[in-house]
Structures are given as C-alpha cells and as structure tokens.
Enzyme design. Structure first.
Site, PDB file in Angstrom:
ATOM      1  N   ASP A  37      40.477  -8.063   1.363  1.00  0.00           N
ATOM      2  CA  ASP A  37      39.703  -8.498   2.529  1.00  0.00           C
ATOM      3  C   ASP A  37      39.389  -7.328   3.451  1.00  0.00           C
ATOM      4  OD1 ASP A  37      39.977 -10.967   1.497  1.00  0.00           O
ATOM      5  OD2 ASP A  37      41.292 -11.762   3.079  1.00  0.00           O
ATOM      6  N   GLU A  39      38.760  -4.264   2.786  1.00  0.00           N
ATOM      7  CA  GLU A  39      37.616  -3.489   2.295  1.00  0.00           C
ATOM      8  C   GLU A  39      36.318  -4.240   2.617  1.00  0.00           C
ATOM      9  OE1 GLU A  39      37.184  -0.615   1.144  1.00  0.00           O
ATOM     10  OE2 GLU A  39      35.370  -0.600  -0.080  1.00  0.00           O
ATOM     11  N   TYR A  40      36.334  -5.556   2.354  1.00  0.00           N
ATOM     12  CA  TYR A  40      35.155  -6.376   2.656  1.00  0.00           C
ATOM     13  C   TYR A  40      34.820  -6.249   4.143  1.00  0.00           C
ATOM     14  CZ  TYR A  40      31.970 -10.353   2.861  1.00  0.00           C
ATOM     15  OH  TYR A  40      30.866 -11.134   3.043  1.00  0.00           O
ATOM     16  N   ASP A  41      35.845  -6.393   4.975  1.00  0.00           N
ATOM     17  CA  ASP A  41      35.631  -6.348   6.423  1.00  0.00           C
ATOM     18  C   ASP A  41      35.053  -5.007   6.868  1.00  0.00           C
ATOM     19  OD1 ASP A  41      36.617  -8.892   6.556  1.00  0.00           O
ATOM     20  OD2 ASP A  41      38.630  -8.284   7.220  1.00  0.00           O
ATOM     21  N   GLU A 118      29.790 -35.402 -14.452  1.00  0.00           N
ATOM     22  CA  GLU A 118      30.393 -34.494 -13.473  1.00  0.00           C
ATOM     23  C   GLU A 118      31.033 -35.330 -12.376  1.00  0.00           C
ATOM     24  OE1 GLU A 118      27.456 -32.521 -10.802  1.00  0.00           O
ATOM     25  OE2 GLU A 118      26.065 -33.922 -11.697  1.00  0.00           O
ATOM     26  N   LYS A 120      31.685 -36.915  -8.871  1.00  0.00           N
ATOM     27  CA  LYS A 120      30.793 -37.171  -7.741  1.00  0.00           C
ATOM     28  C   LYS A 120      31.526 -36.745  -6.475  1.00  0.00           C
ATOM     29  CE  LYS A 120      27.765 -40.634  -5.722  1.00  0.00           C
ATOM     30  NZ  LYS A 120      28.340 -40.826  -4.382  1.00  0.00           N
ATOM     31  N   ASP A 122      32.489 -36.054  -2.699  1.00  0.00           N
ATOM     32  CA  ASP A 122      32.309 -36.856  -1.495  1.00  0.00           C
ATOM     33  C   ASP A 122      31.911 -35.939  -0.344  1.00  0.00           C
ATOM     34  OD1 ASP A 122      32.180 -39.265  -0.323  1.00  0.00           O
ATOM     35  OD2 ASP A 122      34.336 -39.652  -0.299  1.00  0.00           O
ATOM     36  N   GLU A 178      25.757 -30.603  -3.357  1.00  0.00           N
ATOM     37  CA  GLU A 178      26.570 -31.327  -2.395  1.00  0.00           C
ATOM     38  C   GLU A 178      27.344 -30.311  -1.553  1.00  0.00           C
ATOM     39  OE1 GLU A 178      26.131 -34.629  -2.744  1.00  0.00           O
ATOM     40  OE2 GLU A 178      27.823 -35.566  -1.693  1.00  0.00           O
ATOM     41  N   TYR A 230      23.975 -29.326  -8.178  1.00  0.00           N
ATOM     42  CA  TYR A 230      23.922 -30.280  -9.291  1.00  0.00           C
ATOM     43  C   TYR A 230      22.546 -30.470  -9.919  1.00  0.00           C
ATOM     44  CZ  TYR A 230      22.877 -33.807  -5.629  1.00  0.00           C
ATOM     45  OH  TYR A 230      22.350 -34.496  -4.583  1.00  0.00           O
ATOM     46  N   LYS A 319      32.013 -45.712  -9.927  1.00  0.00           N
ATOM     47  CA  LYS A 319      32.839 -45.475  -8.743  1.00  0.00           C
ATOM     48  C   LYS A 319      34.334 -45.553  -9.043  1.00  0.00           C
ATOM     49  CE  LYS A 319      30.926 -45.658  -4.995  1.00  0.00           C
ATOM     50  NZ  LYS A 319      30.262 -44.669  -4.124  1.00  0.00           N
ATOM     51  N   CYS A 413      67.656 -47.812  20.819  1.00  0.00           N
ATOM     52  CA  CYS A 413      67.552 -47.714  19.362  1.00  0.00           C
ATOM     53  C   CYS A 413      67.581 -49.095  18.713  1.00  0.00           C
ATOM     54  CB  CYS A 413      68.707 -46.849  18.841  1.00  0.00           C
ATOM     55  SG  CYS A 413      68.845 -46.856  17.043  1.00  0.00           S
ATOM     56  N   CYS A 416      71.124 -49.203  16.718  1.00  0.00           N
ATOM     57  CA  CYS A 416      72.454 -49.156  17.345  1.00  0.00           C
ATOM     58  C   CYS A 416      72.420 -49.347  18.852  1.00  0.00           C
ATOM     59  CB  CYS A 416      73.164 -47.848  17.004  1.00  0.00           C
ATOM     60  SG  CYS A 416      72.593 -46.437  17.976  1.00  0.00           S
ATOM     61  N   CYS A 431      67.025 -41.400  18.535  1.00  0.00           N
ATOM     62  CA  CYS A 431      68.204 -42.149  18.918  1.00  0.00           C
ATOM     63  C   CYS A 431      69.295 -41.134  19.235  1.00  0.00           C
ATOM     64  CB  CYS A 431      68.644 -43.048  17.773  1.00  0.00           C
ATOM     65  SG  CYS A 431      70.331 -43.639  17.975  1.00  0.00           S
ATOM     66  N   CYS A 437      75.368 -44.419  15.101  1.00  0.00           N
ATOM     67  CA  CYS A 437      74.219 -45.212  14.655  1.00  0.00           C
ATOM     68  C   CYS A 437      74.249 -45.438  13.141  1.00  0.00           C
ATOM     69  CB  CYS A 437      72.931 -44.497  15.048  1.00  0.00           C
ATOM     70  SG  CYS A 437      71.456 -45.398  14.579  1.00  0.00           S
TER      71      CYS A 437
HETATM   72  O1  JCF Z   1      28.344 -34.897  -6.435  1.00  0.00           O
HETATM   73  C1  JCF Z   1      27.535 -35.671  -5.989  1.00  0.00           C
HETATM   74  N1  JCF Z   1      27.832 -36.321  -4.874  1.00  0.00           N
HETATM   75  C2  JCF Z   1      26.241 -35.899  -6.658  1.00  0.00           C
HETATM   76  C3  JCF Z   1      25.239 -36.632  -6.032  1.00  0.00           C
HETATM   77  C4  JCF Z   1      26.034 -35.346  -7.917  1.00  0.00           C
HETATM   78  C5  JCF Z   1      24.842 -35.558  -8.557  1.00  0.00           C
HETATM   79  O2  JCF Z   1      24.641 -35.046  -9.748  1.00  0.00           O
HETATM   80  C6  JCF Z   1      23.785 -36.295  -7.947  1.00  0.00           C
HETATM   81  C7  JCF Z   1      24.014 -36.831  -6.662  1.00  0.00           C
HETATM   82  C8  JCF Z   1      22.978 -37.553  -6.078  1.00  0.00           C
HETATM   83  C9  JCF Z   1      21.795 -37.724  -6.755  1.00  0.00           C
HETATM   84  N2  JCF Z   1      22.605 -36.471  -8.573  1.00  0.00           N
HETATM   85  C10 JCF Z   1      21.628 -37.161  -7.990  1.00  0.00           C
HETATM   86  C11 JCF Z   1      20.394 -37.329  -8.721  1.00  0.00           C
END
Ligand code: JCF
Length: 678
Positions: A37, A39-41, A118, A120, A122, A178, A230, A319, A413, A416, A431, A437
């Site tokens: 780090d 060196e990067y800095d 793959e 999904k 969040d 994402e 993606y 899901k 408590c 006790c 307590c 106790c």
């Molecule tokens: O990782 C995801 N949340 C994710 C969302 C991955 C995907 O391949 C997606 C998506 C939303 C739409 N592909 C589409 C077409």
C-alpha cells in the site's frame, strides 16, 4: 505553477496513471495485490502533485478522481438507450422447470438448453458507458427506462475500471452490473455508524443504495462498494459475441470483476443442481445473494425468445429463502449470562426467516433498544443472515399501535433479585450478585477454584456441572461443606478422587487476602488490582467498608472498578455468602499494609500541591501512604515535606516560609523509585 509541463512530465503522468490503474486492478479485481500500500500511496501522491502543478494533466480516467473531488453527482435523469429489464422470479424447483419448458416450447427445441448461471447479488443494477475505452457516464437502473446520473459516485468504486484494459476496446460499449457492499464492509460500516450514534443500515443492499446515493462523492469513496459486471451491449451490432458467456469473457478482459461462481450448465436439472449447490455455499460467500440467475447462453436463441412486458423470456432468477421478514414484538425478557450480563431478548410472533422459524431475537442491551426505539407491540424487521443469531434491525413506526409499551430495565436481577448495575458509559447492565446468583453460579465457582484464585485441584468444569446440577453446591461456601459421602455416589467419582477433591477443598481454607479478593470474581478486579487493594487496606472488612473515594486512592483503581467493588459488597446475598464462608471455616489472611521495614516515611506528614505531570494527585497520595506517610491538606510547622508540582501556589509559599523541605516532581519520583515505586 502555470508553466506548461515538459514532455517528460507528461510521460511521467501517463506512466503513473497506468501503474496505478494496474495496481488497482490487481488489488480490487484480481484480489492479488502486487505492491505494498505504501508504494501505491507514494505513486498516488506523486500523480496528485503533478496534477496540482499542471491542471491540464488531469484526465477523465485519472485514478486521482476516485477520491470524489469537488464535482457532485448530478443525479440528472438518464434515458437508457436499451431499457434495463427486470428478471422474472421462480420460487420453487417446479417453477424453474416451467420456465425451461416455456423456453423449449417457444424455441421448438427438443434438446437440453445451455444456460449460464451466476449468483444474484443483492445490490443495485447500474449501467456504465465507455467511449473509446473511457468511462463517460454511469446511471442507476431507475424504472428501467430512465435512471439517474451517478457518474462521479461510480468513479470512486475501485473495482470499476476508469479506462478499459486490453487492445480490442470498442468505440462505444455499455457494461451492466451490480454495485454491492460485501458483508464484512457492511458490518464494519454499521459498527462505525452505531458508535457515532448514527442510523445504521438494515442490510448490505440498503447500505449500498445509501452509499451510492450520496450527494458528495467523497462520502461514497469511503464506503466499501464493489461492482460486478453481468452483461454488455455494443452499439456496433456487427461485433456482437455469439454467446452470453463470450460477452462475459470480453467484459472480464476489459478489467471488470465478474462473478467467479459463474457456470455454464446444460439442461434444467443441471440448473437445479447449481441452485442447490449455491444455496449450500450462500453463507460462506463474502457478499449477500438472494438467488441465482439463469440465462440462455446463445445470443441467437435469446433474440428469438425476446421479451414479455418488462422482462426477458431468456432469463429467470430462482430465489433463495428471504433473510428478512416482518413480525411483531410480543414481549421483552431479560436474560442473565454466566458473568452477570443482562441481555434483553425480544419474544417475537414466530416467523420463517433465513430458512428457520424465529421466535426470539437478541436486543443486545438498553442502548440498542433506545437506538432502535423498539417497543412491545411494534412491528419490526427481523433479519437472520447465515448462521448469525436473528437481529431486530428496524421498527416500522407507522405500524406502532397506541398500546405499544416502552421497554425498561428491571429494577433487580430476574434470577436472584440482586441490584442491577449499569456503569455510566457502559452499554451492558449487570447483576451484582456474582457470588450467589444462580445464573452465575457455575462461573463463580469455576473462577473461585481456578489456578490463579484458590487453586482447588480437580475441581474442573465437569465436576462443577455435576455438583451444581445435583444441587450439592450452590455457592462457593457450600464447597467446604461437602462430605466424602456426597461424592462417592456420583458417576465416575471413585473413592480416591473423592478423597482428593475433599482434601483439595480443605487446603483452600486459608487463602491470602489478595487471592481471596480476586477469587470473589468482582468485575474488573484482576490479580494486579486485587493485590494493590489488599495491600492498601489489609483486611476484607476494610475493603468491604471502603467508600468509592478511598478505593480510588489505590493506584490504578478508577471510578468504574471502585463502583463494581462497592456494589458487590452492597448486595445482601454476596454478604450472606461471605458469612457462610466464614462459618464454614474459611479464613482469609489479612495483609500488612506494608511491612514496617518498607515504610520509610512512617510517622511523617506530607502535603501535595500543584499538579504533577506523571501521575494524578490520588496516585501520588496512594504512593506516599504506601510508604507509611500521612497526607495532609495544609502546610504547618509539623509538615515533614511538601511535594510541589506545576503552578504550586500558597502552600509552597507557606512551606518556604516555615522552612519545610520541598521536593519538585523529579525529586519526588526519584524518591519513589528508590523505594521500588516506578
Ligand atoms: O446479480 C444480479 N443482481 C443480477 C441482476 C445479475 C444478472 O445477470 C442480471 C440482473 C438483472 C437483470 N441480469 C439481468 C438481465
């Protein structure tokens, strides 16, 4: 400086940008740092300096722009050239099979279809536009047609390339992906926010959204966001990849992170295997996912399938069980831990979340209850992520009934009925009936018998469990009343080991005071503190009667420890146990405050004035007392010596007038060290 940069300066700036982009890519995309780090800095600061000196050297792809400069993200509306579609969901294996059937029916396709799957993530979907390899604009998904311009914020995410890598960079390309916050970063961020008394985020997704929507990119820059690509779309249709998979390889070669869990599978049953494998792995991944995405790999087949309303027919998300649900707090109970910590626990209307039915959630402590403002009757978000215990993460204030009840700490408590003590500045209430106790019984006995305390050989956890569970022992005093006949009936306890245990207990009847004090298990009274207190006061009676002020005159005893000691000796149950110990024949040996030969100042009266830089007044007083001196408040002819610190006033003047010897701080500390006080 307004001079034009020399050619070599221009080249150096280019070189620095390239090096920094490479190091950044190796670190954040490949997870393989190649330089320290520091060196990067160093290189980063060098480039910053050059750009400061010659503003013309600042380019759109300069790594210095990742820190989030003055320009604010505009959040101006951006119309997506190609709409950003959402994904249909499958909630069961059968719904996934239905999807596959629809795909094959529509394609009039008898063979198994090849899918790319793959995790999904969040997070939030974003669209990035690159022109001649340079990031020009970034937008949120918005409603799919129109998003918001978040270019300046996106630039701060280290895994987003500011310039595409590789030789075959298209003139114009859109990359989608994402933006998310890894679990570890989320935990860290929430800890920081909560320590500052600020609102925390309910989950990593909200944290990512909140961080990306900051008006100030410099704030976004400090948030641990990542981006995973993606898909891609080219303006020049002639150059399209023939499979989704191939498109992803291109994206990867341009320097994006793609998901390492990505697979190609053939047929729906292989998709279901991938689903169940990923579900198994879910808790071990460093980021949160809410399902798995399946996409038909062939671009030609994707084209044939087309779209329905707002979702492609060639993709679906299956899901995973939700990690958050709403439920109602039906009550709050207080549990007492083995060290006396009082923990409020919410009793919940049972709810299925994170794959199990949850009916309790810890509320940690009263500060957390206040921070959440949770009341009995409230509707709350309950979150259970992975193997972590369920948490109440948010109250839905708008659903609060008029009958909602404020949660208060019980006065004593629940186990006790000793006092509950909450030290200022500490979140945890405890307590104070440590010796008695029932919730703390086993821990109290274990500590009492441990090596550094009374060292009762053979009395380990196993025996403590048995003795307490069989109700042979409920406090440490009961140990001394055990008879051999109580033990010989117990499983795995032979005649000899019964003898040995009775003997070991018997030999722990005359402890030295400090060990006994330590053995009582008073909070924050460790060996060193116990020694200091024992040698200061000499007897347990003196310690048990000492005020908080006089306890604090012992070196290293502050208000918190003094408070713990006071409240311990104020509990009737603890005193009953001490009485029972005495009646059982336990005698703690008193300690001389200091042997006479180590009291060189015996009979002298000292006065402290002014302030000392190396110790507090109380510490100085305790040191003098430990050497046998009395410490008085005013100077008289009888005063033996005055210690004069910084800005000493009238007492010093008086000492000089009365010819009383005066020591400055250095002379005083020299004197102390002569007598072994550091
Ligand atoms: O990782 C995801 N949340 C994710 C969302 C991955 C995907 O391949 C997606 C998506 C939303 C739409 N592909 C589409 C077409």
């Amino acid at each position: 400086m307004t001079d034009q940069p020399t050619t070599s300066t221009v080249h150096r700036a280019e070189e620095l940008r390239r090096l920094l982009a490479d190091y950044n890519y190796q670190y954040y995309v490949l997870d393989e740092p190649t330089v320290p780090d520091s060196e990067y800095d160093r290189l980063f600061r060098e480039l910053q300096q050059l750009e400061n000196d010659y503003p013309d050297l600042r380019t759109a792809d300069s790594p210095t722009r990742r820190v989030g400069g003055a320009a604010e993200t505009s959040f101006a509306p951006v119309t997506h050239r190609i709409p950003m579609l959402s994904l249909d969901n499958a909630f069961s294996d059968d719904e996934l099979r239905d999807f596959d059937r629809r795909v094959r029916d529509r394609l009039v396709y008898e063979q198994d279809v090849e899918y790319v799957c793959e995790p999904k993530l969040d997070g939030l979907a974003v669209s990035l536009h690159y022109e001649n390899g340079i990031l020009e604009r970034a937008a949120t998904r918005g409603d799919g047609q129109t998003g918001e311009d978040i270019t300046e914020n996106i630039r701060t995410i280290p895994s987003v390339p500011l310039r595409l890598r590789g030789k075959s960079v298209p003139e114009r390309v859109e990359v989608r992906g994402e933006v998310y916050m890894p679990k570890a970063g989320f935990e860290r961020l929430n800890k920081t926010l909560s320590a500052k008394g600020e609102k925390t985020f309910v989950n990593p997704r909200n944290a990512a959204a909140g961080s990306l929507r900051q008006k100030k990119p410099s704030v976004t820059a400090k948030r641990p966001l990542e981006m995973c690509a993606y898909s891609m779309a080219l303006e020049d249709e002639a150059d399209l990849p023939s499979t989704h998979w191939e498109g992803l390889q291109r994206v990867k070669n341009w320097g994006f992170r793609t998901n390492p869990e990505m697979r190609r599978v053939t047929g729906v049953e292989a998709c279901l295997d991938a689903y169940h494998d990923l579900l198994e792995k879910r808790n071990d991944l460093p980021y949160e996912i809410d399902g798995i995405v399946f996409k038909v790999n062939s671009m030609e087949l994707q084209e044939t399938l087309g779209f329905v309303s707002r979702a492609p027919r060639w993709a679906i998300a299956q899901k995973f069980p939700a990690q958050e649900e709403l439920t109602v707090v039906e009550g709050v109970e207080f549990q007492v831990g083995r060290t006396g910590a009082i923990t409020p626990v919410a009793r919940l209307k049972p709810v299925f979340v994170g794959g199990v039915t949850v009916s309790n959630a810890t509320l940690h402590n009263m500060d957390e209850i206040a921070r959440l403002d949770v009341r009995i009757g409230d509707t709350v978000f309950v979150r259970r992520a992975g193997d972590v215990i369920p948490q109440v993460v948010k109250v839905l204030i708008e659903r609060r009934p008029d009958t909602a009840e404020v949660v208060t700490l019980p006065p004593d408590c629940p186990v006790c009925h000793s006092d509950i003590v909450q030290i200022d500045g500490e979140a945890v209430a405890r307590c104070s009936g440590g010796l008695f106790c029932p919730a703390q019984r086993k821990e109290a006995i274990r500590h009492y018998a441990s090596r550094k305390a009374l060292d009762i050989e053979g009395l380990g956890d196993k025996w403590i469990d048995i003795l307490v569970d069989r109700e042979l022992v409920s406090t440490v005093a009961d140990l001394y009343l055990l008879k051999k006949s109580d033990l010989t009936g117990l499983e795995r306890m032979g005649d000899k080991s019964a003898d040995n245990l009775i003997k070991a207990i018997d030999s722990a009847r005359k402890p030295v005071l400090w060990k006994f004090l330590y053995a009582l298990g008073i909070r924050e009274v460790g060996e060193a503190t116990a020694k200091a207190i024992a040698s200061h006061f000499g007897t347990l009676e003196a310690i048990s009667e000492a005020s908080e002020e006089s306890l604090q005159s012992v070196p290293d005893v502050g208000p918190i420890v003094a408070g713990h000691i006071r409240s311990f000796f104020e509990q009737p149950h603890n005193n009953e146990t001490l009485e029972a110990l005495k009646n059982a024949g336990v005698e703690w040996q008193s300690e001389d405050v200091l042997p006479a030969q180590e009291q060189p100042l015996k009979g002298e009266t000292w006065v402290l004035t002014g302030s000392l830089s190396t110790m507090t007044r109380d510490q100085a007083k305790a040191h003098l007392e430990s050497l046998g001196a009395k410490v008085a408040g005013s100077v008289s002819a009888k005063t033996s010596c005055v210690v004069a610190g910084e800005s000493a006033g009238s007492k010093l003047a008086k000492a000089e007038k009365l010819n009383v010897p005066v020591l400055d701080e250095q002379e005083f500390t020299d004197l102390l060290s002569e007598h072994g006080i550091a």
